[in-house]
Design a protein around this motif. Structure first.
Motif, PDB file in Angstrom:
ATOM      1  N   PHE B  52       6.020  20.585  -1.022  1.00 56.99           N
ATOM      2  CA  PHE B  52       6.204  19.127  -1.009  1.00 56.99           C
ATOM      3  C   PHE B  52       5.778  18.538   0.337  1.00 56.99           C
ATOM      4  N   ILE B  53       6.224  19.213   1.389  1.00 57.59           N
ATOM      5  CA  ILE B  53       5.944  18.662   2.725  1.00 57.59           C
ATOM      6  C   ILE B  53       4.443  18.743   3.026  1.00 57.59           C
ATOM      7  N   ASN B  54       3.792  19.761   2.493  1.00 53.54           N
ATOM      8  CA  ASN B  54       2.340  19.851   2.700  1.00 53.54           C
ATOM      9  C   ASN B  54       1.621  18.703   2.009  1.00 53.54           C
ATOM     10  N   ILE B  55       2.113  18.353   0.811  1.00 47.94           N
ATOM     11  CA  ILE B  55       1.506  17.217   0.092  1.00 47.94           C
ATOM     12  C   ILE B  55       1.717  15.942   0.906  1.00 47.94           C
ATOM     13  N   ALA B  56       2.969  15.767   1.390  1.00 47.11           N
ATOM     14  CA  ALA B  56       3.283  14.571   2.175  1.00 47.11           C
ATOM     15  C   ALA B  56       2.411  14.502   3.428  1.00 47.11           C
ATOM     16  N   ASP B  57       2.244  15.658   4.074  1.00 44.35           N
ATOM     17  CA  ASP B  57       1.454  15.727   5.300  1.00 44.35           C
ATOM     18  C   ASP B  57       0.010  15.310   5.031  1.00 44.35           C
ATOM     19  N   GLN B  58      -0.490  15.818   3.916  1.00 40.82           N
ATOM     20  CA  GLN B  58      -1.877  15.514   3.578  1.00 40.82           C
ATOM     21  C   GLN B  58      -2.063  14.027   3.289  1.00 40.82           C
ATOM     22  N   LYS B  59      -1.095  13.454   2.571  1.00 39.73           N
ATOM     23  CA  LYS B  59      -1.198  12.046   2.203  1.00 39.73           C
ATOM     24  C   LYS B  59      -0.951  11.128   3.403  1.00 39.73           C
ATOM     25  N   ALA B  60      -0.270  11.656   4.419  1.00 38.90           N
ATOM     26  CA  ALA B  60       0.055  10.810   5.580  1.00 38.90           C
ATOM     27  C   ALA B  60      -1.109  10.679   6.556  1.00 38.90           C
ATOM     28  N   GLN B  61      -2.173  11.473   6.340  1.00 36.67           N
ATOM     29  CA  GLN B  61      -3.290  11.438   7.291  1.00 36.67           C
ATOM     30  C   GLN B  61      -4.070  10.123   7.175  1.00 36.67           C
ATOM     31  N   LEU B  62      -4.707   9.809   8.250  1.00 36.02           N
ATOM     32  CA  LEU B  62      -5.512   8.583   8.299  1.00 36.02           C
ATOM     33  C   LEU B  62      -6.721   8.722   7.359  1.00 36.02           C
ATOM     34  N   ASP B  94       2.214   1.845  12.287  1.00 31.08           N
ATOM     35  CA  ASP B  94       3.633   2.159  12.539  1.00 31.08           C
ATOM     36  C   ASP B  94       4.180   3.079  11.451  1.00 31.08           C
ATOM     37  N   GLN B  95       3.827   2.711  10.223  1.00 33.00           N
ATOM     38  CA  GLN B  95       4.318   3.511   9.102  1.00 33.00           C
ATOM     39  C   GLN B  95       3.856   4.970   9.225  1.00 33.00           C
ATOM     40  N   ARG B  96       2.611   5.127   9.704  1.00 28.77           N
ATOM     41  CA  ARG B  96       2.076   6.482   9.860  1.00 28.77           C
ATOM     42  C   ARG B  96       2.889   7.278  10.873  1.00 28.77           C
ATOM     43  N   HIS B  97       3.265   6.596  11.957  1.00 30.68           N
ATOM     44  CA  HIS B  97       4.075   7.287  12.977  1.00 30.68           C
ATOM     45  C   HIS B  97       5.418   7.690  12.407  1.00 30.68           C
ATOM     46  N   VAL B  98       6.010   6.766  11.630  1.00 30.13           N
ATOM     47  CA  VAL B  98       7.306   7.066  11.012  1.00 30.13           C
ATOM     48  C   VAL B  98       7.159   8.288  10.078  1.00 30.13           C
ATOM     49  N   ASN B  99       6.106   8.249   9.257  1.00 35.16           N
ATOM     50  CA  ASN B  99       5.887   9.366   8.329  1.00 35.16           C
ATOM     51  C   ASN B  99       5.723  10.681   9.069  1.00 35.16           C
ATOM     52  N   GLU B 100       4.923  10.651  10.124  1.00 35.31           N
ATOM     53  CA  GLU B 100       4.664  11.882  10.873  1.00 35.31           C
ATOM     54  C   GLU B 100       5.954  12.427  11.458  1.00 35.31           C
ATOM     55  N   ALA B 101       6.795  11.501  11.973  1.00 33.48           N
ATOM     56  CA  ALA B 101       8.071  11.939  12.553  1.00 33.48           C
ATOM     57  C   ALA B 101       8.963  12.573  11.486  1.00 33.48           C
ATOM     58  N   PHE B 102       8.982  11.927  10.313  1.00 33.62           N
ATOM     59  CA  PHE B 102       9.790  12.474   9.211  1.00 33.62           C
ATOM     60  C   PHE B 102       9.294  13.871   8.800  1.00 33.62           C
ATOM     61  N   ILE B 103       7.980  13.977   8.707  1.00 38.03           N
ATOM     62  CA  ILE B 103       7.400  15.261   8.260  1.00 38.03           C
ATOM     63  C   ILE B 103       7.723  16.353   9.271  1.00 38.03           C
ATOM     64  N   ALA B 104       7.580  16.017  10.556  1.00 40.38           N
ATOM     65  CA  ALA B 104       7.879  17.011  11.602  1.00 40.38           C
ATOM     66  C   ALA B 104       9.347  17.431  11.523  1.00 40.38           C
ATOM     67  N   ALA B 105      10.222  16.431  11.338  1.00 43.60           N
ATOM     68  CA  ALA B 105      11.657  16.736  11.271  1.00 43.60           C
ATOM     69  C   ALA B 105      11.963  17.621  10.059  1.00 43.60           C
ATOM     70  N   PHE B 106      11.309  17.313   8.959  1.00 42.11           N
ATOM     71  CA  PHE B 106      11.569  18.073   7.740  1.00 42.11           C
ATOM     72  C   PHE B 106      11.060  19.510   7.877  1.00 42.11           C
ATOM     73  N   ARG B 107       9.933  19.657   8.550  1.00 44.38           N
ATOM     74  CA  ARG B 107       9.397  21.008   8.786  1.00 44.38           C
ATOM     75  C   ARG B 107      10.369  21.830   9.626  1.00 44.38           C
ATOM     76  N   GLU B 108      10.915  21.186  10.660  1.00 41.65           N
ATOM     77  CA  GLU B 108      11.891  21.890  11.510  1.00 41.65           C
ATOM     78  C   GLU B 108      13.091  22.308  10.669  1.00 41.65           C
ATOM     79  N   SER B 109      13.494  21.397   9.786  1.00 45.77           N
ATOM     80  CA  SER B 109      14.663  21.673   8.954  1.00 45.77           C
ATOM     81  C   SER B 109      14.389  22.868   8.021  1.00 45.77           C
TER      82      SER B 109
END
Lengths: 759, 141
Positions: B52-62, B94-109
């Motif tokens: 799931f997180i990989n999909i999110a990561d891919q979709k969050a890219q510019l 801004d939204q991209r930064h928020v997404n990236e932060a969420f994805i990073a946090a979720f990966r750590e989790s």
């Protein structure tokens, strides 16, 4: 020696069918079809590329961006056909389901999606009715048609229409698409299958079964040797390869290629080693960018050939995280530049060759990728160069175009193996048999496939031994069958003696008398079991030979029983016995051993398949015993099953387990060997001859708990299984139908075709 | 009891292993299946989270390339496409930064969860060994 002059080669018209074709296309299959077409044309063949008007994989598959018609590109002819309209959304929906499947959800022979969805995948794929019409009308004018790759409409829909001259070059990966029913159908329909790497061939056999082995050829893939470094680009935008320390990812920047994993691992690496100057360079087409210069990730996008060469030559290593590779051309290119590679250990095609050559490193998880990046960063340059050199030597040897084209010529029947003129064989061999008709048919099939231009006339059940026919006569005789009490033909080239296990003493005496009378009239004798060989020797035949039953894997070049395959892949361990049911004690022992096994592995199942000689009473008693032991849910008892069902049983088997003490023909052992099922068998004359060099033989079965424990060790120890299977592959080649037929022909002094090997 | 002419198999070593396995069975020791099943289930669960997180990561890219199915007369001009892509990149910065932060946090989790599962598995094995030695010493007494 080439079988045919240059003029003959010019007459051979070859077709390459591929959905997209163009020099600028960067996908692996696209590049392969481009290079293959040109190299075959350079070798003197007339090459037509049959493709669509769709420009590339990344374009809308229903959009005819390029004009339809015929045009010449260098010395090849490109015929483009208009693509059909399609329901893009429906396809995307099914595709999303497929790409979302996890590896553990994929089961061999079982479609990962429903029938309706599978139909959507086929019908709303990239398709061209015009191409289909062309192949239906003009397909016969091609000597061979190569379909590249496996998962798109032009292959799935068109290959079966010209199956008699169609070779599939699947470029196969272990991915959900490979499990679709249409893909299996295509693989079985093709006349031959061409593979880029040994790992890809292994994968195909595990997906489509041993039926494809005989028609498979490992052709490899050619890669251009890099030119002089003077022609390399100095800079790519602001990036100067010569002055940077970087690892390189080259190829489509697609999540399916696992680029996300690489980027994540590199991020972790940079987080732990913030002072490292190591950069990750991504080069290749992409729809979204992973680039982030702040994190040391440089996205160069699409690069041209000189830029690519410069990037490869100056990189510390090439990184290939994809698990979906059938060959990895970029890996070879990196090696040709003397640079090592880091590949995904879960990708059979790349990992196998890296392990064998020592030309790089393997990584699987994020942390192992991070460790490998660290290793590349801090490693001595000499160590990296040494790895790169090992890879370079391998690439020079395996990816040279002349060798690859030679392999294609052999596979497509444009060139014959071996030297010198082909020996002329006899035109006909006669076979006669009364009671052992099915066995005789096995040998007849093997002879027909082995003899060059010859014909095997089998007179089964009747005996029209026309006196004028002087072709060698092979006589099958089964001891103990009433119908064969009739006298043997007065003269014959060879006598093949089979044994009937249920033969009475009276039958055996009669048989011995018949055989004694035949000693002087037959040139040579064979026994299909060791005991019949001993019998032949006893009556006076000079050096009778063991000629086991013919098992030809080509008989399984068809779909297996899908519902059964699905049921058997429910997570249980499948222990299989296939063979005669003519001896209660050994079957009883097998059931008891299985009871012990159940205490070791609760999720296991015993599959008992009665084949060959089946005693009704014994079958009934085994069935009653299964019920009385309350093993109905754990033991699958079957008889007279069809070939597709038998195929499913073997393909889902974890172990072939036989405690049979009788002298069966050992057909089950040979079948298990073709399906790569490790064998444990009680030691008998037949099992010693057939299995002794590879599998495990039990000499003492008094302790059935130990027998069960041994079975569990073989089922659970991957390395032991691999060793057994490896040796079984060697053993099965000795008992291959063609080898057996050749043995027979050698004795009859009839030259035949060289045994065909699966490469 | 066991024979093979397979040169890659050391029959003596295999027999030794078999004897030890049989004596283990006779002592009544068996591996706990539920533990294995639990580990497998956890691993499957974590893998699906990672997917799931990989999909999110891919979709969050510019996004830098125009979607191939969005064409037609309105978006035919490459300049217009470039402008739209730039505008989207600016609007959602801004939204991209928020997404990236969420994805990073979720990966750590996810990584933390994986470590915890591994530790639980080690503890479970330790517990089994301890239980076995306690029962053995009780039997000796």
């Amino acid at each position: 020696m080439r079988n045919g002059s240059t003029a003959e080669r010019f007459r051979a018209r070859l077709g390459i069918v591929t959905p997209w074709f163009g020099f600028q296309l960067s996908g692996g299959a696209e590049q392969q079809s481009w290079q293959l077409a040109h190299h075959l044309a350079n070798a003197g063949y007339l090459v037509d590329v049959l493709t669509t008007c769709c420009a590339s994989f990344n374009d809308d598959w229903a959009h005819n961006a390029l004009p339809a018609g015929t045009q010449r590109s260098g010395n090849i002819v490109v015929k483009r056909f208009r693509v059909d309209k399609r329901d893009r959304r429906a396809f995307a929906r099914v595709n999303a389901v497929l790409t979302g499947l996890r590896p553990e959800q994929l089961k061999r022979s079982v479609s990962p999606i429903g029938e309706d969805e599978a139909r959507v995948f086929e019908e709303d794929n990239i398709n061209s009715s015009a191409l289909l019409r062309y192949l239906a009308a003009d397909g016969a004018s091609y000597r061979a048609l190569v379909f590249i790759p496996y998962l798109y409409g032009p292959t799935l829909a068109a290959l079966p229409a010209v199956a008699d001259r169609a070779w599939l070059q699947p470029c196969l990966h272990d991915e959900p698409y490979a499990y679709l029913p249409a893909v299996r159908r295509t693989a079985h329909a093709a006349r031959g299958i061409l593979f880029n790497s040994a790992g890809e061939l292994e994968l195909a056999v595990s997906l489509f079964g041993p039926g494809i082995i005989k028609k498979s050829t490992l052709v490899g893939q050619g890669v251009e040797i890099p030119k002089d470094s003077g022609s390399f680009a100095e800079r790519i935008g602001n990036f100067v390869p010569r002055s940077e320390r970087y690892v390189l990812y080259l190829g489509r920047q697609d999540p399916r290629k696992n680029v996300g994993l690489l980027v994540h691992a590199f991020g972790e690496f940079r987080r732990r080693h913030p002072m490292s100057p190591l950069k990750l360079v991504l080069a290749g087409e992409r729809s979204t960018s992973y680039g982030d210069t702040g994190k040391g990730i440089v996205d160069l996008g699409r690069v041209d050939e000189t830029e690519k060469a410069a990037l490869l030559a100056h990189s510390l290593a090439l990184v290939q995280p994809s698990t979906m590779e059938s060959y990895s051309r970029v890996m070879m290119e990196s090696w040709l530049h003397g640079r090592p590679v880091v590949v995904n250990e879960q990708c059979e095609a790349t990992a196998t060759v890296v392990r064998e050559t020592g030309g790089g490193l393997l990584a699987g998880t994020v942390s192992s990728w991070e460790s490998m990046l660290y290793y590349v960063d801090v490693a001595d340059s000499k160590a990296l160069d040494a790895m790169g050199e090992r890879g370079r030597l391998h690439a020079l040897h395996s990816s040279s175009w002349p060798k690859v084209i030679e392999a294609y010529e052999r596979a497509l029947g444009l060139r014959v193996a071996g030297n010198g003129p082909r020996p002329r064989g006899l035109e006909t061999i006669r076979q006669v048999s009364a009671g052992s008709a099915p066995l005789a048919r096995h040998y007849a099939d093997a002879l027909t496939r082995t003899l060059e231009r010859a014909q095997v006339r089998s007179f089964l059940s009747e005996s029209p031994l026309a006196g004028s026919d002087d072709a060698p006569l092979v006589v099958h005789h089964t001891c103990g069958v009433v119908e064969e009490a009739a006298p043997l033909p007065a003269r014959g080239a060879a006598l093949i003696c089979h044994a009937e296990a249920a033969a009475t003493e009276q039958h055996q005496l009669a048989c011995r008398a018949t055989l004694s009378g035949a000693v002087a009239s037959y040139g040579t004798a064979f026994g299909s079991t060791p005991s019949t060989v001993a019998e032949l020797q006893a009556v006076g035949f000079d050096e009778p030979r063991f000629l086991p039953i013919c098992v030809d894997p080509r008989d399984w070049d068809c779909d297996d029983d899908r519902p059964l395959a699905k049921a058997l892949q429910d997570g249980c361990t499948n222990l299989v016995y296939v063979g005669p049911f003519n001896e209660l004690e050994s079957l009883d022992q097998l059931l008891t051993a299985f009871l012990h096994y159940l205490t070791l592995d609760r999720d296991s199942r015993l599959v008992l398949v009665a084949r060959g000689e089946v005693d009704e009473t014994i079958y009934g008693r085994v069935s009653a015993k299964v019920r009385s032991l309350d093993l109905v849910d754990r033991v699958l008892l079957a008889r007279d099953i069809a070939e597709p069902q038998l195929q499913s049983v073997y393909r889902c088997a974890h172990l072939f387990w036989s405690l049979d003490e009788g002298n069966s023909l050992g057909e089950g052992f040979l079948q298990a060997m073709w399906f790569d099922v490790p064998i444990i068998a009680y030691k008998t004359e037949v099992s010693t001859r057939l299995v002794g060099d590879a599998g495990l033989l039990i000499a003492d079965k008094s302790d059935l708990m130990a027998v069960a424990a041994l079975a569990q060790i073989v089922v659970t120890d991957g390395e032991l299984r691999r060793r057994i299977v490896r040796a079984q592959r060697t053993a099965r080649a000795c008992f291959d139908a063609e080898t057996i037929a050749r043995d027979l022909l050698d004795r009859l002094a009839v030259p035949g075709r060289e045994p065909q090997e699966a490469h | 009891m066991l024979e093979t002419r397979n040169p890659e198999i050391d029959v003596d070593a295999l027999m030794l292993r078999l004897r030890s396995r049989v004596s283990e069975l006779e002592r009544g020791h068996d591996e706990s299946l539920p533990g294995k099943t639990l580990a497998l289930r956890n691993s499957v669960f974590i893998n699906s989270l990672e997917a799931f997180i990989n999909i999110a990561d891919q979709k969050a890219q510019l996004r830098t390339q125009w979607p191939s199915h969005l064409g037609g007369p309105i978006f035919g001009s490459s300049k217009l496409r470039w402008l739209v892509l730039r505008a989207l990149a600016f609007l959602f910065k801004d939204q991209r930064h928020v997404n990236e932060a969420f994805i990073a946090a979720f990966r750590e989790s996810i990584s933390l969860n994986r470590q915890l599962i591994e530790q639980v598995e080690i503890l479970r094995k330790d517990h089994e060994i301890l239980k076995k030695s306690v029962s053995e010493s009780a039997a000796e007494r």
